[in-house]
Design an enzyme around this catalytic site. Sequence first.
Site, PDB file in Angstrom:
ATOM      1  N   ASP A  73      35.592  35.111   7.408  1.00 47.97           N
ATOM      2  CA  ASP A  73      36.255  34.754   8.658  1.00 47.97           C
ATOM      3  C   ASP A  73      35.775  35.570   9.843  1.00 47.97           C
ATOM      4  OD1 ASP A  73      37.980  32.801   7.764  1.00 47.97           O
ATOM      5  OD2 ASP A  73      39.542  34.214   7.190  1.00 47.97           O
TER       6      ASP A  73
HETATM    7  C1  BGC Z   1      40.574  39.419   8.667  1.00 48.43           C
HETATM    8  C2  BGC Z   1      40.192  38.415   7.622  1.00 48.43           C
HETATM    9  C3  BGC Z   1      41.172  37.285   7.649  1.00 48.43           C
HETATM   10  C4  BGC Z   1      41.327  36.728   9.051  1.00 48.43           C
HETATM   11  C5  BGC Z   1      42.397  35.667   9.030  1.00 48.43           C
HETATM   12  C6  BGC Z   1      40.706  38.770  10.017  1.00 48.43           C
HETATM   13  O1  BGC Z   1      41.120  39.698  10.963  1.00 48.43           O
HETATM   14  O2  BGC Z   1      39.637  40.462   8.695  1.00 48.43           O
HETATM   15  O3  BGC Z   1      40.177  39.006   6.346  1.00 48.43           O
HETATM   16  O4  BGC Z   1      40.788  36.277   6.785  1.00 48.43           O
HETATM   17  O5  BGC Z   1      41.641  37.735   9.959  1.00 48.43           O
HETATM   18  O6  BGC Z   1      42.902  35.290  10.204  1.00 48.43           O
HETATM   19  C1  NOJ Z   2      40.934  36.570   3.981  1.00 47.36           C
HETATM   20  C2  NOJ Z   2      41.131  35.099   4.073  1.00 47.36           C
HETATM   21  O1  NOJ Z   2      42.354  34.740   3.518  1.00 47.36           O
HETATM   22  C3  NOJ Z   2      40.054  34.353   3.382  1.00 47.36           C
HETATM   23  O2  NOJ Z   2      40.192  32.983   3.620  1.00 47.36           O
HETATM   24  C4  NOJ Z   2      38.706  34.834   3.851  1.00 47.36           C
HETATM   25  O3  NOJ Z   2      37.743  34.122   3.156  1.00 47.36           O
HETATM   26  C5  NOJ Z   2      38.554  36.320   3.658  1.00 47.36           C
HETATM   27  N1  NOJ Z   2      39.619  36.975   4.328  1.00 47.36           N
HETATM   28  C6  NOJ Z   2      37.228  36.852   4.147  1.00 47.36           C
HETATM   29  O4  NOJ Z   2      37.172  36.887   5.535  1.00 47.36           O
END
Ligand code: BGC
Ligand code: NOJ
Length: 811
Positions: free
Chosen positions: A483
């Site tokens: 993400d």
């Molecule tokens: C996080 C990710 C997460 C995303 C979801 C980010 O700030 O680092 O792990 O999946 O937010 O909104």
């Molecule tokens: C958490 C999110 O829930 C997941 O969808 C994502 O793939 C990982 N973070 C990596 O960014």
Amino acid sequence: MKYGHFDDTNREYVITNPQTPYPWINYLGNEDFFSLTSNTGGGYTFYKDAKFRRLTRYRYNNVPIDDGGKYFYIKDGDTTWSPGWKPMKTPLDSYECRHGMSYTKFNSSKNGVAAQILQFIPLGFWGELQKVSLKNTSSETKKLKLFSFIEWCLWNAEDDMTNFQRNFSTGEVEIQDSTIYHKTEFKERRNHYAFYNVNAPIDGYDTDRESFLGLYNGFDNPDVVNDGTPKNTVAHGWSPIASHYIEVELQPGESRDFIFMLGYVEVAPEEKWESKGVINKKPAKDMMAKFDTVEKIDAAYGELRAYWDRLLGKINIDSGDDRLDRMVNIWNQYQCMVTFNMSRSASFFESGIGRGMGFRDSNQDLIGFVHQIPERARERIFDIASTQFEDGSCYHQYQPLTKKGNSAIGGDFNDDPLWLILSTTEYIKETGDFSLLDEMVPFDNDASRAKPHFDHLKASFYHVVNNLGPHGLPLIGRADWNDCLNLNCFSEDPNESFQTTGNKKGSTAESLMIAGLFVVYGKEYVKLCKRIGKDAEAQEAETHVEAMIEAVKKDGWDGDWYLRAYDYYGKKIGSNENEEGKIFIESQGWCTMAGIGQEEGMVEKSLNAVKEHLDCDYGIVLNSPAFTKYYIEYGEISTYPAGYKENGGIFCHNNPWIMIGETVLGRGDQAYEYYTKIAPSFLEDISELHRVEPYVYCQMIAGKEASKPGEAKNSWLSGTASWNFFAITQYILGVKTDYDGLVIDPCIPSKWDGFKMTREYRGATYNIEVQNPDHISKGVKRILVNGSEIDSKIVPILEAGKEHSVQVIMG
Ligand code: BGC
Ligand code: NOJ
């Protein structure tokens, strides 16, 4: 240092020191009604949706940590204590918190009084029970004053935490007998209320927080408890609570049980009122009657335990190592149920108001859950697919209560659609139920746009094919699985979220992670098409998969590992040419799982590079070197300090992709070593460093470049749970579901003599015994099914309702 121990016989983790390095929590409830509870009684309860139907209030990121919960105060002479230690924090003579499968128990004592609390949500019930047992273990008569305490949340948890100008004036309660009813907003647009009841006469109550605590006091210093006298307050606005007061006299050796119930009720609009302003309490009373005796509550607890016996009985191993067995047999499966239920919505790190069910998250969660309750998995697949659009794109998240796509978050995460092929094919392989492919499933939640579910898979597949970049590789869109790799975002404004802010259009940014994912699930799509007789479609799809393999070999290989991406300007990411972020885990995982370039040695080189550059004492980091400055063209990933989260943290979710990649090469020792580095039960002894629960996976462990490598965060809600379960059971232990049977192809540490697995599959029980006489990692010489040798690695579907012996000899 340890803070407790595993009790595998009871399937519990027993915490013996309340001051764990972080609150260690448990989840109660299995379907509609849930509660989070910490080892000191903190947490909250909600119905279906932690944002829209929050029953009790919780304060995230508060000081001290974990304040607010379902608390009890026992006043015994001048001493007041709490069985969960908090909120009073009075030193206890003994303390034990047992987190089990959907229940939590506290056993504590102080000054000759023993308190036991059993807390759980009966199956199919919209209420949480606490059986409180008090026993006088002293030789004197005890006159105790028992106070309960919960704080109502004004339903919408986000509004509750922000809209004080309104909320301080809306709170309303009713009190009748031993029940406190919370009815805020009931007279307007709500047809639901909550109640807190005890199955005994009470000697007083309080419903106004300020009167109970005192305006400037915390939960550990409540005026009413200090005085030992309830004020019988009726809340009007401000912060309504529910506190019962009961005087309990116990002779030496005598004990008493109380049953507290926190319930949720929905009433038909025409049946809302008993009389003007008086809510219809009948449904609540019916609920109370269901569990008003110890016998009834004990029976419900027995049913809950039997339910988990059945669920966990479906896959069971005996490997000779308790740490592995308890992960596979108990805790990993349990966590998979929790992630299936919660997605990423409510934990002690996810506030319950930020995120609902994730499209990619819930699809992946399903692969660790589908063997437990396939019917629920089926329904979930449709819920998810219904939020997809005809072109294959989809909403990134949806709300569990409405099941509608969340437009505030939007979409364009170009990996999202492919995970639907994963969940659907895994579902069919587990159940043999191809009929779901023909079910009509809406697009964009619009029933008039429904198509057979198969068309959703096709749309998913072609969403990639129709969105290729200059190198014939998949366009990344807003981001792929990572993400935080926001290649089109170019954000300069600290007030915008990387996750939602506008993207540049017409981009060129491509993802090697999606490329690998497409090859893996593209092949699955082709296999499925062939299996259901769609040969032309299979052929057509195959050409796209082949083209992708070629594109990766041509433009996705950096010499010693797979590239990660091309950025907006068409420059390489995850290349030796880069100053930072030379190598990333995700593309190594997916391209090796896909076996891309295996003949040319790419798979082996890539995994060796992972070992050399990404592995560390605590697991495999996401990228290396981690970014030390902000790269506007990379986005959120470079905002994190080096070694944390997506920037060089050990992101436990993707470690199993490498484990599976290792099994492609047959390197069982390496695969298992990676497994043990992040499996929580193997980390119990370093709890002080690790900090989060030793019984469940966390999302992230600080990586080698962090200031405290090995320190973990974000426990419970992570795709880590299902992927590790999938990797260990299906690839390392190597018992893999397929359309026509169980493929048995272990890839284990060479020193193992073998292992046993009982696997319930399509109604039959497979008692599998793997022997490894030559001490190899991979290779199956013979398989005997009920004594007769078969000539493939696929153990066919055997007669349901029976036990079958499957003997596997490696060699
Ligand atoms: C996080 C990710 C997460 C995303 C979801 C980010 O700030 O680092 O792990 O999946 O937010 O909104
Ligand atoms: C958490 C999110 O829930 C997941 O969808 C994502 O793939 C990982 N973070 C990596 O960014």
